[in-house]
Motif scaffolding. Structure first.
Motif, PDB file in Angstrom:
ATOM      1  N   GLU A  53      -6.927 -29.392 -33.644  1.00 33.65           N
ATOM      2  CA  GLU A  53      -6.071 -28.118 -33.166  1.00 33.65           C
ATOM      3  C   GLU A  53      -5.473 -28.582 -31.919  1.00 33.65           C
ATOM      4  OE1 GLU A  53      -8.303 -23.915 -32.264  1.00 33.65           O
ATOM      5  OE2 GLU A  53      -9.066 -25.463 -31.054  1.00 33.65           O
ATOM      6  N   GLU A  54      -4.105 -28.332 -31.738  1.00 37.37           N
ATOM      7  CA  GLU A  54      -3.280 -28.589 -30.635  1.00 37.37           C
ATOM      8  C   GLU A  54      -3.785 -27.723 -29.556  1.00 37.37           C
ATOM      9  OE1 GLU A  54       0.796 -28.403 -31.355  1.00 37.37           O
ATOM     10  OE2 GLU A  54       1.200 -29.061 -29.229  1.00 37.37           O
ATOM     11  N   ASN A  55      -4.108 -28.269 -28.388  1.00 41.41           N
ATOM     12  CA  ASN A  55      -4.593 -27.524 -27.229  1.00 41.41           C
ATOM     13  C   ASN A  55      -4.215 -27.967 -25.899  1.00 41.41           C
ATOM     14  OD1 ASN A  55      -6.917 -29.474 -26.075  1.00 41.41           O
ATOM     15  ND2 ASN A  55      -6.847 -29.796 -28.217  1.00 41.41           N
ATOM     16  N   SER A  56      -4.316 -27.303 -24.872  1.00 37.02           N
ATOM     17  CA  SER A  56      -3.970 -27.537 -23.547  1.00 37.02           C
ATOM     18  C   SER A  56      -4.644 -28.535 -22.953  1.00 37.02           C
ATOM     19  CB  SER A  56      -3.685 -26.299 -22.512  1.00 37.02           C
ATOM     20  OG  SER A  56      -4.840 -25.592 -22.577  1.00 37.02           O
ATOM     21  N   GLU A  57      -6.174 -28.586 -23.078  1.00 37.57           N
ATOM     22  CA  GLU A  57      -7.018 -29.437 -22.421  1.00 37.57           C
ATOM     23  C   GLU A  57      -6.771 -30.763 -22.685  1.00 37.57           C
ATOM     24  OE1 GLU A  57      -7.769 -26.686 -23.945  1.00 37.57           O
ATOM     25  OE2 GLU A  57      -9.631 -25.731 -23.373  1.00 37.57           O
ATOM     26  N   ASN A 117      -7.637 -18.591 -20.853  1.00 36.59           N
ATOM     27  CA  ASN A 117      -8.865 -19.383 -21.001  1.00 36.59           C
ATOM     28  C   ASN A 117      -9.201 -20.053 -19.655  1.00 36.59           C
ATOM     29  OD1 ASN A 117     -10.402 -21.951 -21.641  1.00 36.59           O
ATOM     30  ND2 ASN A 117     -10.664 -20.601 -23.395  1.00 36.59           N
ATOM     31  N   PHE A 161       1.547 -23.555 -22.783  1.00 31.38           N
ATOM     32  CA  PHE A 161       0.336 -22.988 -22.775  1.00 31.38           C
ATOM     33  C   PHE A 161       0.343 -21.822 -21.647  1.00 31.38           C
ATOM     34  CE2 PHE A 161      -1.671 -25.218 -26.360  1.00 31.38           C
ATOM     35  CZ  PHE A 161      -0.994 -26.487 -26.100  1.00 31.38           C
ATOM     36  N   SER A 203      -3.480 -20.660 -21.661  1.00 31.63           N
ATOM     37  CA  SER A 203      -4.517 -20.521 -22.778  1.00 31.63           C
ATOM     38  C   SER A 203      -4.915 -21.880 -23.348  1.00 31.63           C
ATOM     39  CB  SER A 203      -3.531 -20.122 -24.078  1.00 31.63           C
ATOM     40  OG  SER A 203      -2.376 -20.914 -24.355  1.00 31.63           O
ATOM     41  N   HIS A 204      -5.779 -21.898 -24.068  1.00 36.02           N
ATOM     42  CA  HIS A 204      -6.338 -22.972 -25.029  1.00 36.02           C
ATOM     43  C   HIS A 204      -5.339 -23.379 -26.118  1.00 36.02           C
ATOM     44  CE1 HIS A 204      -9.270 -25.671 -27.199  1.00 36.02           C
ATOM     45  NE2 HIS A 204      -9.256 -24.923 -28.194  1.00 36.02           N
ATOM     46  N   THR A 205      -5.013 -22.471 -26.809  1.00 42.29           N
ATOM     47  CA  THR A 205      -4.056 -22.724 -27.918  1.00 42.29           C
ATOM     48  C   THR A 205      -2.868 -22.121 -27.595  1.00 42.29           C
ATOM     49  OG1 THR A 205      -5.102 -21.014 -29.278  1.00 42.29           O
ATOM     50  CG2 THR A 205      -5.813 -23.275 -29.559  1.00 42.29           C
ATOM     51  N   ALA A 233      -9.309 -23.803 -19.688  1.00 41.70           N
ATOM     52  CA  ALA A 233      -8.083 -24.324 -20.042  1.00 41.70           C
ATOM     53  C   ALA A 233      -7.079 -24.291 -18.568  1.00 41.70           C
ATOM     54  CB  ALA A 233      -7.410 -23.799 -21.006  1.00 41.70           C
TER      55      ALA A 233
END
Length: 553
Positions: free
Chosen positions: A249-253, A304, A288, A296-298, A307
């Motif tokens: 899952e592509e994410n900001s964290e 979030n 994000f 956001s997370h995603t 995030a």
């Protein structure tokens, strides 16, 4: 508890921020002003986390980001956080968690960033828990990673934990991280252990966090090698949008952690290894962003807080790097107190007859040795220093006795040998604040152990010569209470026995004479070889002899 003051008055971050160069990934990201994003996110965190508590969300990470941003946050914000921590620690009788020791590390970081002392919170030293090696590593690689980050944030001494079955050292935590490296060069939470099962694929978050912990130890060749391999792994894991996926899952964290890692290592966000299809890490993180709501997370998710906190401190880390400040986790700049230590003879504090900051280094790794020293002439000296954590091998098992040493490495060994508290107090323009050796060179300079090759340069990566080593050892010996002064006549008498004494520098001769007089250097040698590069085994023999003469072994 008295809060430490900052070295410089807090400045509004916007006055300090430089524009980040970025290639737009989307029209939306291209239109964003990074300054505005940082300001907006800081305001959002303050409004959302009005009363920070002990916790992984709405607690320490919010405090760390705001404190390291140097925004003009009211002192009451941090004071309330400290009161909440103090109440929590009291209620828990000093036990933040009986399994997850990252709880201690996170709180240590939060308190340090806010300017408080984690070694005395409601009468408890929160660093003590990290002296327990087995309990700290129980939860996977995060344990040793954040233990190092926390302890190194303000150069805290490795705490002695009387309840620990295995007393921890920094080297033990470093080695624990190194041994968990996966074949592709990266890291995962349990990779490299029996608990791994199918956890064999490198995770960008964990790999980046491992690099954050290892950043300060680039003087170790095995660490440097692992670092380069992990960076190569992260480069390969980066997608063509400039970002990362964790657990598919592509994410900001994930991208936030990589930004923080590069900041700790002093690597530009424009490094070609981390620009894909024209997109930088910063470009990706901005996709994000949600105005007035953080991150956001995603990509298609809502605001979030976790995030947001991670994205914010990543932006702060990037900004600190751009503006030449200490990195996110190098928090020594939160303390302005310049302690001037009285001469040893004027105080009864510390070891008798020695500078008050000189400490007796105890054995922390009994029986420590290296595979390649066998019957080496300096075997006992090398082992004695290694047992005390004063000198390291090139790797865990290889010492490489005949190789040379840099000026920065020698300064590090001297500082460790005397147990001196770290001070980043250097005037040298060629010693970067983000380098692994910044604090040891600064410490050695502040105690008068080292001098520059010019008034403003130190040449930290230059190979140290025998006469330079003698000069540093002589200055260090003075701190131990040894009488280092020699008369001109003694200098002539001692050095005249060596056929090449005339090749030594005038400034080095008194130090060389002292070292021969005290058998720190052996008078059985045929010549001095003052300009020759000193070998690692010779360094071990010199320092061992000096510490033994000073009754520090």
């Amino acid at each position: 508890m008295i809060r430490k003051r900052f070295k410089k008055p807090l400045a509004i971050l916007l006055a300090m921020i430089m524009m980040f160069s970025a290639v737009p990934m989307t029209a939306y990201a291209a239109a964003l002003n990074i300054n505005d994003v940082i300001k907006d996110t800081a305001n959002y965190i303050q409004k959302t986390v009005k009363n920070p508590q002990v916790g992984s969300v709405g607690g320490e990470w919010a405090v760390i980001g705001l404190a390291r941003s140097e925004f003009d946050i009211p002192d009451s914000y941090y004071d309330n956080y400290y009161k909440n921590v103090e109440a929590y620690v009291k209620a828990a009788d000093g036990i933040l968690h009986d399994k997850k020791y990252t709880e201690y590390s996170r709180v240590i970081l939060g308190l340090t960033a806010a300017g408080y002392d984690p070694t005395d919170v409601a009468g408890y030293d929160l660093t003590t828990a990290l002296g327990d090696f087995e309990k700290t590593i129980w939860q996977g690689i995060n344990g040793p990673v954040f233990a190092l980050i926390a302890l190194d944030s303000d150069n805290y001494s490795m705490p002695e934990n009387p309840k620990a079955k295995v007393q921890a050292t920094r080297d033990m935590y470093i080695n624990e991280i190194l041994k968990r490296q996966l074949p592709d060069g990266g890291f995962s939470l349990y990779g490299g252990t029996e608990e791994a099962d199918d956890d064999y694929q490198s995770d960008p978050d964990i790999t980046a966090m491992a690099l954050q912990a290892l950043a300060k130890y680039q003087d170790r060749e095995d660490v440097k090698k692992v670092t380069e391999e992990a960076l190569d792994c992260l480069s390969k894991l980066q997608n063509n949008k400039g970002g990362y996926a964790s657990w598919n899952e592509e994410n900001s964290e994930s991208v936030a952690q990589v930004i923080a890692a590069l900041g700790e290592l002093g690597i530009s966000l424009d490094d070609p290894r981390f620009v894909k299809n024209g997109n930088t890490l910063l470009n990706n993180l901005m996709t994000f962003y949600i105005k007035n709501q953080g991150f956001s997370h995603t990509i298609d998710g809502g605001s979030n807080l976790m995030a947001t906190e991670q994205a914010f401190y990543a932006l702060v880390a990037a900004n600190r790097s751009k503006t030449g400040k200490n990195s996110l986790y190098r928090m020594g700049d939160t303390d302005t107190a310049q302690i001037v230590n009285p001469p040893a003879e004027d105080t009864e504090i510390g070891l008798p007859g020695k500078h008050t900051d000189v400490k007796l280094m105890l054995i922390i790794t009994p029986g420590k040795t290296f595979d390649d020293i066998g019957n080496h002439i300096a075997k006992s000296s090398i082992e004695a220093l290694a047992e005390r954590g004063i000198i390291n091998g090139k790797t865990e098992k290889i010492f490489d006795a005949d190789s040379t040493m840099t000026r920065a490495e020698f300064a590090s060994i001297i500082v460790k040998g005397l147990g001196l508290p770290r001070k980043n107090d250097s005037i040298f323009t060629d010693v970067s604040e983000n380098s692994w050796y910044a604090d040891v060179v600064g410490t050695a300079y502040s105690y008068g152990i080292v001098k520059g090759t010019t008034p403003t340069t130190f040449n930290p990566l230059g190979t140290i010569s025998r006469e330079e080593a003698a000069a540093m050892v002589a200055r260090a010996a003075k701190l131990t209470g040894m009488e280092t002064a020699v008369t001109d006549g003694e200098v002539r008498d001692i050095l005249a026995q060596f056929t090449d004494y005339i090749t030594s520098s005038n400034w080095a001769r008194p130090s060389l004479a002292f070292c021969y007089q005290k058998n720190i250097l052996s008078q059985d040698d045929i010549d001095i070889r003052p300009k020759d590069a000193i070998k690692r085994y010779e360094v071990a023999k010199m320092l061992y002899s000096m510490l033994e003469a000073a009754n520090l072994l």
